[in-house]
Write a protein that holds these residues in place. Structure first.
Motif, PDB file in Angstrom:
ATOM      1  N   ALA A 109      -0.511   7.926  -5.220  1.00 29.46           N
ATOM      2  CA  ALA A 109      -1.386   8.808  -4.938  1.00 29.46           C
ATOM      3  C   ALA A 109      -1.246  10.227  -4.878  1.00 29.46           C
ATOM      4  O   ALA A 109      -2.016  11.272  -5.016  1.00 29.46           O
ATOM      5  CB  ALA A 109      -2.369   8.387  -3.845  1.00 29.46           C
ATOM      6  N   ASN A 110       0.254  10.266  -4.885  1.00 33.16           N
ATOM      7  CA  ASN A 110       0.672  11.761  -4.588  1.00 33.16           C
ATOM      8  C   ASN A 110       0.532  12.503  -6.285  1.00 33.16           C
ATOM      9  O   ASN A 110       0.465  13.736  -6.591  1.00 33.16           O
ATOM     10  CB  ASN A 110       2.294  11.819  -4.267  1.00 33.16           C
ATOM     11  N   LEU A 128       0.898  -1.182   0.012  1.00 37.31           N
ATOM     12  CA  LEU A 128      -0.075   0.012  -0.147  1.00 37.31           C
ATOM     13  C   LEU A 128       0.672   1.405  -0.109  1.00 37.31           C
ATOM     14  O   LEU A 128       0.464   2.290  -0.252  1.00 37.31           O
ATOM     15  CB  LEU A 128      -0.943  -0.002   1.104  1.00 37.31           C
ATOM     16  N   ASP A 129       2.106   0.957   0.429  1.00 34.64           N
ATOM     17  CA  ASP A 129       2.936   2.458   0.348  1.00 34.64           C
ATOM     18  C   ASP A 129       3.223   2.735  -1.112  1.00 34.64           C
ATOM     19  O   ASP A 129       3.211   3.971  -1.318  1.00 34.64           O
ATOM     20  CB  ASP A 129       4.308   2.114   1.019  1.00 34.64           C
ATOM     21  N   ASP A 149       0.003   4.492  -2.119  1.00 37.74           N
ATOM     22  CA  ASP A 149       0.004   5.998  -1.577  1.00 37.74           C
ATOM     23  C   ASP A 149       1.013   6.648  -2.202  1.00 37.74           C
ATOM     24  O   ASP A 149       0.697   7.967  -2.563  1.00 37.74           O
ATOM     25  CB  ASP A 149       0.535   5.760   0.039  1.00 37.74           C
ATOM     26  N   ARG A 150       2.152   6.514  -2.625  1.00 37.14           N
ATOM     27  CA  ARG A 150       2.972   7.131  -3.253  1.00 37.14           C
ATOM     28  C   ARG A 150       2.710   7.567  -4.951  1.00 37.14           C
ATOM     29  O   ARG A 150       2.811   8.871  -5.086  1.00 37.14           O
ATOM     30  CB  ARG A 150       4.377   6.435  -3.443  1.00 37.14           C
TER      31      ARG A 150
END
Length: 318
Positions: A125-126, A118-119, A122-123
């Motif tokens: 998603a930036n 998920l990291d 998340d990255r």
């Protein structure tokens, strides 16, 4: 006949944005070998000490070629704190869609479930709009699996998911994907020359924008074969057939990508390229420029090839 009724529905089949994961502990995965006839145990034994280093070199040569073609790459590093021998095959655990949806998939091998990170989501998603994460991993508790765009080959424009059923591709999970994303599923059975189920659809099939590479020979049921061919023809694909022998050399494991200038490329391994006939290469070259690099250690140990290494990012940019 499948038709597009509104320009708002049109989605490009290919993207210029590709996620890839550089391997750190690559090697032969015992947990996947039973259902993957493309893994070569004797080859793995002979390359046991060098597989990781050579796989990293093969990976880096491939990304160099993609960069020179102008493809936008989002490269992430695997970590060595967790054993992920198949981390390089990132398309199995996640897919990214133009709607802003991200799908996480149930994986058959327990040691592959650690690949879901998920990291990384998340990255990304930036830079990209992530509207919803659809988590299908609860099916693992039921022994039902769907390994992303390995298990499915997506026609994103017509929203069709082609899928050969196997221990890694379960109809119930396919239906859950289809309901969540608005896809039609065309499911079928496919087997190799020894009548063993082919583990992933993307080793026998590649769908481009106006062409498709497919091993119809692998689909033994004539009704299912007709269904697949008809769907491809109805969606105006130039159907280029390959043989089971060519499938064995990963000729079905290709992916069409673009660069920012909308130039099209068809990415494959050198083994796949060498297995194609002159006529097949010519037919494919009319649709895209052919790119290939040597991936023999990744193929022999991992049982996957170029397409498996590339995860398309169709998310809208922020």
């Amino acid at each position: 006949m499948r038709v597009i009724t509104s320009s708002a529905q049109i989605q490009p089949q290919s993207t210029s944005r590709i996620m890839m994961i550089r391997p750190v502990r690559f090697g032969f995965n015992e947990e996947t070998a039973e259902s993957n006839e493309f893994q070569q145990e004797s080859f793995a034994q002979s390359t046991r000490e060098t597989a990781q280093q050579i796989a990293k070199e093969e990976f880096d040569l491939m990304i160099d070629q993609l960069k020179k073609a102008g493809v936008n790459l989002h490269i992430f590093e695997d970590t060595d704190d967790v054993y992920r021998p198949d981390a390089v095959f990132s398309n199995n655990w996640v897919s990214f869609h133009q709607s802003g949806k991200v799908v996480l998939y149930p994986m058959m091998a327990e040691n592959r479930r650690a690949e879901r990170r998920l990291d990384i989501v998340d990255r990304l998603a930036n830079d990209f709009n992530v509207e919803e994460v659809i988590d299908l991993t609860h099916f693992e508790a039921q022994g039902k699996f769907l390994e992303g765009t390995g298990s499915m080959v997506l026609d994103r424009r017509y929203k069709i998911a082609y899928a050969c059923l196997s221990p890694r591709t379960h109809m119930e999970v396919l239906d859950a994907f289809a309901d969540a994303l608005g896809y039609e599923v065309i499911a079928f059975s496919a087997s190799d020359e020894n009548d063993k189920p082919i583990y992933h659809t993307n080793v026998l099939m590649c769908v481009g924008d106006i062409f498709a590479v497919v091993c119809l020979e692998a689909i033994k049921d004539p009704d299912e074969r007709y269904l697949v061919r008809s769907a491809l023809e109805e969606t105006k694909k130039d159907v280029i057939e390959i043989s089971l022998e060519q499938v064995r050399h990963f000729a079905g494991n290709m992916l069409m990508v673009r660069n920012d200038k909308s130039n099209k490329f068809l990415v494959m391994s050198t083994q796949a390229y060498d297995s194609l006939t002159r006529q097949q290469r010519q037919a494919l070259s009319e649709h895209a420029r052919l790119l290939h690099t040597d991936l023999s250690v990744i193929e022999g140990n991992g049982g996957g090839s170029a397409r498996c290494m590339m995860t398309e990012i169709h998310l809208p940019r922020k």
